[in-house]
Write a protein that holds these residues in place. Structure first.
Motif, PDB file in Angstrom:
ATOM      1  N   GLU A  97      -8.107  15.341  -5.578  1.00 48.29           N
ATOM      2  CA  GLU A  97      -9.532  14.272  -6.447  1.00 48.29           C
ATOM      3  C   GLU A  97      -8.876  12.729  -6.346  1.00 48.29           C
ATOM      4  O   GLU A  97      -9.410  11.735  -5.839  1.00 48.29           O
ATOM      5  CB  GLU A  97     -10.108  14.412  -7.905  1.00 48.29           C
ATOM      6  N   GLU A  98      -7.281  13.040  -6.340  1.00 45.51           N
ATOM      7  CA  GLU A  98      -6.817  11.285  -6.024  1.00 45.51           C
ATOM      8  C   GLU A  98      -6.079  11.472  -4.843  1.00 45.51           C
ATOM      9  O   GLU A  98      -6.809  10.302  -3.825  1.00 45.51           O
ATOM     10  CB  GLU A  98      -5.206  11.947  -6.862  1.00 45.51           C
ATOM     11  N   PHE A  99      -6.533  12.196  -4.440  1.00 50.00           N
ATOM     12  CA  PHE A  99      -6.292  12.190  -2.725  1.00 50.00           C
ATOM     13  C   PHE A  99      -7.520  11.315  -2.123  1.00 50.00           C
ATOM     14  O   PHE A  99      -6.823  10.516  -0.838  1.00 50.00           O
ATOM     15  CB  PHE A  99      -5.927  13.253  -1.876  1.00 50.00           C
ATOM     16  N   GLY A 100      -8.644  12.064  -2.516  1.00 51.65           N
ATOM     17  CA  GLY A 100     -10.284  11.092  -2.036  1.00 51.65           C
ATOM     18  C   GLY A 100      -9.920  10.203  -2.562  1.00 51.65           C
ATOM     19  O   GLY A 100     -10.489   8.931  -1.643  1.00 51.65           O
ATOM     20  N   GLU A 101      -9.984   9.286  -3.590  1.00 46.05           N
ATOM     21  CA  GLU A 101      -9.610   8.392  -4.050  1.00 46.05           C
ATOM     22  C   GLU A 101      -8.079   7.393  -3.081  1.00 46.05           C
ATOM     23  O   GLU A 101      -9.035   6.057  -2.742  1.00 46.05           O
ATOM     24  CB  GLU A 101      -9.196   8.138  -5.064  1.00 46.05           C
ATOM     25  N   VAL A 102      -7.369   7.900  -2.712  1.00 45.59           N
ATOM     26  CA  VAL A 102      -7.075   7.287  -1.646  1.00 45.59           C
ATOM     27  C   VAL A 102      -7.375   7.242  -0.482  1.00 45.59           C
ATOM     28  O   VAL A 102      -7.874   5.361   0.385  1.00 45.59           O
ATOM     29  CB  VAL A 102      -5.340   8.484  -1.088  1.00 45.59           C
ATOM     30  N   ALA A 103      -7.785   8.218  -0.352  1.00 44.97           N
ATOM     31  CA  ALA A 103      -9.115   8.330   1.265  1.00 44.97           C
ATOM     32  C   ALA A 103     -10.159   7.095   1.070  1.00 44.97           C
ATOM     33  O   ALA A 103     -10.574   6.282   2.064  1.00 44.97           O
ATOM     34  CB  ALA A 103      -9.809   9.923   1.619  1.00 44.97           C
ATOM     35  N   GLN A 104     -10.211   6.950   0.313  1.00 43.32           N
ATOM     36  CA  GLN A 104     -11.758   5.718  -0.137  1.00 43.32           C
ATOM     37  C   GLN A 104     -11.083   4.090   0.449  1.00 43.32           C
ATOM     38  O   GLN A 104     -11.729   3.634   0.264  1.00 43.32           O
ATOM     39  CB  GLN A 104     -12.522   6.065  -1.695  1.00 43.32           C
ATOM     40  N   ALA A 105      -9.776   3.510  -0.246  1.00 46.75           N
ATOM     41  CA  ALA A 105      -9.783   3.373  -0.693  1.00 46.75           C
ATOM     42  C   ALA A 105      -8.835   2.396   0.694  1.00 46.75           C
ATOM     43  O   ALA A 105      -8.941   1.408   1.227  1.00 46.75           O
ATOM     44  CB  ALA A 105      -7.778   2.904  -1.637  1.00 46.75           C
ATOM     45  N   MET A 106      -8.956   3.469   1.679  1.00 43.66           N
ATOM     46  CA  MET A 106      -8.077   3.281   2.981  1.00 43.66           C
ATOM     47  C   MET A 106      -9.117   2.552   3.385  1.00 43.66           C
ATOM     48  O   MET A 106      -9.211   1.752   5.139  1.00 43.66           O
ATOM     49  CB  MET A 106      -7.082   4.607   3.594  1.00 43.66           C
ATOM     50  N   GLN A 107     -10.489   3.614   3.701  1.00 38.99           N
ATOM     51  CA  GLN A 107     -11.925   3.320   4.061  1.00 38.99           C
ATOM     52  C   GLN A 107     -11.881   2.163   4.133  1.00 38.99           C
ATOM     53  O   GLN A 107     -12.603   1.042   5.259  1.00 38.99           O
ATOM     54  CB  GLN A 107     -12.784   4.046   3.304  1.00 38.99           C
ATOM     55  N   GLY A 108     -11.924   1.677   2.909  1.00 35.50           N
ATOM     56  CA  GLY A 108     -12.421  -0.051   2.473  1.00 35.50           C
ATOM     57  C   GLY A 108     -11.498  -1.398   3.598  1.00 35.50           C
ATOM     58  O   GLY A 108     -12.494  -2.192   3.874  1.00 35.50           O
ATOM     59  N   GLN A 109     -10.707  -0.884   3.292  1.00 36.35           N
ATOM     60  CA  GLN A 109      -9.294  -1.328   4.391  1.00 36.35           C
ATOM     61  C   GLN A 109     -10.037  -1.273   5.180  1.00 36.35           C
ATOM     62  O   GLN A 109      -9.505  -2.786   6.441  1.00 36.35           O
ATOM     63  CB  GLN A 109      -7.774  -1.212   3.776  1.00 36.35           C
ATOM     64  N   LEU A 110     -10.302  -0.224   6.060  1.00 36.59           N
ATOM     65  CA  LEU A 110     -10.529  -0.376   7.545  1.00 36.59           C
ATOM     66  C   LEU A 110     -11.997  -1.285   7.595  1.00 36.59           C
ATOM     67  O   LEU A 110     -13.391  -0.884   8.410  1.00 36.59           O
ATOM     68  CB  LEU A 110     -10.714   1.453   7.970  1.00 36.59           C
ATOM     69  N   GLY A 111     -12.852  -1.670   6.572  1.00 38.19           N
ATOM     70  CA  GLY A 111     -14.373  -2.096   6.571  1.00 38.19           C
ATOM     71  C   GLY A 111     -15.392  -1.184   6.392  1.00 38.19           C
ATOM     72  O   GLY A 111     -16.549  -1.532   6.704  1.00 38.19           O
ATOM     73  N   LEU A 112     -15.049  -0.033   6.521  1.00 36.63           N
ATOM     74  CA  LEU A 112     -16.482   1.369   6.241  1.00 36.63           C
ATOM     75  C   LEU A 112     -16.264   1.330   4.720  1.00 36.63           C
ATOM     76  O   LEU A 112     -15.812   0.924   3.530  1.00 36.63           O
ATOM     77  CB  LEU A 112     -15.176   2.582   6.895  1.00 36.63           C
ATOM     78  N   THR A 113     -17.476   1.119   4.499  1.00 38.12           N
ATOM     79  CA  THR A 113     -18.467   2.081   3.725  1.00 38.12           C
ATOM     80  C   THR A 113     -18.663   3.244   2.651  1.00 38.12           C
ATOM     81  O   THR A 113     -18.702   4.459   3.641  1.00 38.12           O
ATOM     82  CB  THR A 113     -19.314   0.964   3.466  1.00 38.12           C
ATOM     83  N   SER A 114     -17.936   3.936   1.179  1.00 33.80           N
ATOM     84  CA  SER A 114     -18.420   5.233   1.575  1.00 33.80           C
ATOM     85  C   SER A 114     -19.443   5.681   0.803  1.00 33.80           C
ATOM     86  O   SER A 114     -20.041   4.864   0.612  1.00 33.80           O
ATOM     87  CB  SER A 114     -17.269   4.939  -0.514  1.00 33.80           C
TER      88      SER A 114
END
Length: 89
Positions: free
Chosen positions: A38-55
């Motif tokens: 779950e924590e790693f998933g939040e890291v992935a979501q934050a990285m997606q946000g920085q890449l301009g991708l939407t979750s």
């Protein structure tokens, strides 16, 4: 102070915060895996946000550094349990 020390201090602070919030946690490895995932998933979501991708889902995982610190602190909590168990054998 170098960056590694600063980051480790933040992780240590987060570990203390987790202990205050949840108490000393001891789980089976399946539960730990779910928490860590779950924590790693939040890291992935934050990285997606920085890449301009939407979750695909709403999230508060917008601060990559904070999410990395949370993930590291959970990993350390698991390591603490593993170490404790190996020393008690």
């Amino acid at each position: 102070m170098n960056l590694t020390v600063k980051v480790l201090m933040d992780v240590e602070e987060e570990r203390a915060t987790q202990d205050v919030k949840w108490g000393i946690q001891r789980h089976d490895m399946g539960t730990w895996l779910a928490i860590l995932a779950e924590e790693f998933g939040e890291v992935a979501q934050a990285m997606q946000g920085q890449l301009g991708l939407t979750s695909m889902k709403e999230t508060d995982a917008d601060d990559l550094y904070t999410e990395l610190i949370h993930t590291a602190a959970v990993a350390i909590a698991i390591a603490e349990q593993v170490k404790e168990e190996s020393e008690n054998e």
